[in-house]
Write an enzyme that holds these catalytic residues in place. Structure first.
Site, PDB file in Angstrom:
ATOM      1  N   HIS A   1      -7.402  -5.985   0.569  1.00 33.80           N
ATOM      2  CA  HIS A   1      -6.188  -5.210   0.845  1.00 33.80           C
ATOM      3  C   HIS A   1      -5.237  -5.961   1.779  1.00 33.80           C
ATOM      4  O   HIS A   1      -4.017  -5.872   1.631  1.00 33.80           O
ATOM      5  CB  HIS A   1      -6.580  -3.855   1.448  1.00 33.80           C
ATOM      6  CG  HIS A   1      -5.610  -2.765   1.189  1.00 33.80           C
ATOM      7  ND1 HIS A   1      -5.200  -2.391  -0.073  1.00 33.80           N
ATOM      8  CD2 HIS A   1      -4.940  -1.936   2.040  1.00 33.80           C
ATOM      9  CE1 HIS A   1      -4.353  -1.394  -0.004  1.00 33.80           C
ATOM     10  NE2 HIS A   1      -4.162  -1.106   1.272  1.00 33.80           N
TER      11      HIS A   1
ATOM     12  N   SER B   1       0.827  -1.198   0.000  1.00 36.18           N
ATOM     13  CA  SER B   1       0.000   0.000   0.000  1.00 36.18           C
ATOM     14  C   SER B   1       0.869   1.259   0.000  1.00 36.18           C
ATOM     15  O   SER B   1       1.606   1.511  -0.952  1.00 36.18           O
ATOM     16  CB  SER B   1      -0.947  -0.041   1.200  1.00 36.18           C
ATOM     17  OG  SER B   1      -1.945   0.938   1.100  1.00 36.18           O
TER      18      SER B   1
ATOM     19  N   ASP C   1     -10.164  -5.935  -3.723  1.00 43.34           N
ATOM     20  CA  ASP C   1      -9.597  -4.900  -2.863  1.00 43.34           C
ATOM     21  C   ASP C   1     -10.467  -3.643  -2.942  1.00 43.34           C
ATOM     22  O   ASP C   1     -10.511  -2.975  -3.967  1.00 43.34           O
ATOM     23  CB  ASP C   1      -8.165  -4.590  -3.297  1.00 43.34           C
ATOM     24  CG  ASP C   1      -7.407  -3.715  -2.314  1.00 43.34           C
ATOM     25  OD1 ASP C   1      -8.060  -2.933  -1.608  1.00 43.34           O
ATOM     26  OD2 ASP C   1      -6.175  -3.819  -2.255  1.00 43.34           O
TER      27      ASP C   1
END
Length: 295
Positions: free
Chosen positions: A274, A118, A245
């Site tokens: 995620h 991320s 996600d």
């Protein structure tokens, strides 16, 4: 202890002793911020950068698998996160990239594979753009927030500025509740078996992060355009993303990132969201081992 070690710089003696034991250590960045890192194993270095509001502890299920296969694994807590200092500033991706560079310089890491989740992937993108590839053999972008989240004339599928402000308002109104509500979308609990204890532990890590740091980094992630940076990456790259996600929708992030990086390998996990470093840890570990072995 031999005489030549006794004559060395005291700080270096301490670092060497800690390095041998594999315990956490600290280093200072250019502005004097003290950051925590851990360094385990021997062999080619793999350097892990963490997700937004998570610390290096998020990689606890990746490190043993990689160390046992002969790799050296290094994690770092970015400023405002985990055990690191909480200064008033520096919560932007450029500073995060510079802090990563300071770590690699501190350890004199070479031929490394960088792995970021991320926001950690965004920091790697900025690191490569700002500091080059001379220490890097490859890069892995997991559940990335690249290449560009904000809606603009040439990025019409991005999120509007109003979405950023709504999230920041939620932080300032009831941050614990906001994180608690993210658990289902973070792990796609309707598709993956995730214990309540794991969810609670992850939320606790997020809440332990400086609220000031979390909000500032979120804003920096939203506004940073990485498209040109990604086109210039020349080291081997792996992009891993979950099809479901909701935090970083795959069509906006993972697929576009893989298309922009020349020659990137792309892997998409159909039931992953995620938090795939947890829900799909065995698959991710296998893909990391395959990629690192090929660099």
């Amino acid at each position: 202890m031999t005489s030549h070690v006794m004559e060395d710089v005291p700080g270096r003696i301490l670092r060497s002793a800690h390095r041998a034991k594999g315990v956490e250590m600290f280093f200072e960045t250019g502005d004097g911020t003290r950051l925590a890192y851990e360094d385990h194993g021997q062999g080619r270095p793999i350097v892990f950068t963490a997700s937004w509001t998570l610390s290096g502890e998020m990689w606890e299920y990746q490190l043993p698998a990689l160390v046992e296969h002969g790799y050296r694994c290094i994690t770092v807590d970015r400023r405002g996160h985990g055990r690191s200092d909480r200064p008033s500033g520096g919560y932007d991706l450029d500073t995060g990239a510079d802090d990563l560079a300071a770590l690699l310089d501190h350890l004199d890491v070479r031929d490394a594979v960088l792995v970021g989740h991320s926001a950690g992937g965004a920091e790697i993108s900025r690191y490569l753009a700002r500091h080059g590839e001379h220490r890097v053999a490859g890069a892995v972008f997991v559940s990335t927030v690249l290449p560009f989240l904000k809606a603009t004339a040439d990025n019409p599928d991005g999120a509007p500025e109003a979405a950023l402000h709504a999230t920041l308002r939620a932080f300032r109104t009831d941050r614990p509740q906001w994180f608690a509500r993210q658990a289902q979308v973070w792990f796609a609990t309707h598709l993956n078996d995730v214990s309540a204890a794991t969810i609670d532990h992850t939320v606790a890590q997020c809440l332990a992060t400086s609220p000031w740091a979390g909000a500032a980094l979120f804003e920096s992630m939203f506004h940073q355009d990485h498209r040109e940076d990604l086109r210039k990456i020349s080291v081997p790259a792996l992009v891993v993303h979950g099809t479901v996600d909701s935090s970083a929708p795959v069509a906006l992030t993972g697929r576009r990132t893989a298309d922009l990086i020349p020659g990137a390998t792309y892997k998409e996990y159909p039931t992953a969201s995620h938090g795939l470093f947890m829900t799909h840890k065995e698959q991710l570990n296998a893909d990391l081992l395959e990629f690192v072995g090929s660099c």
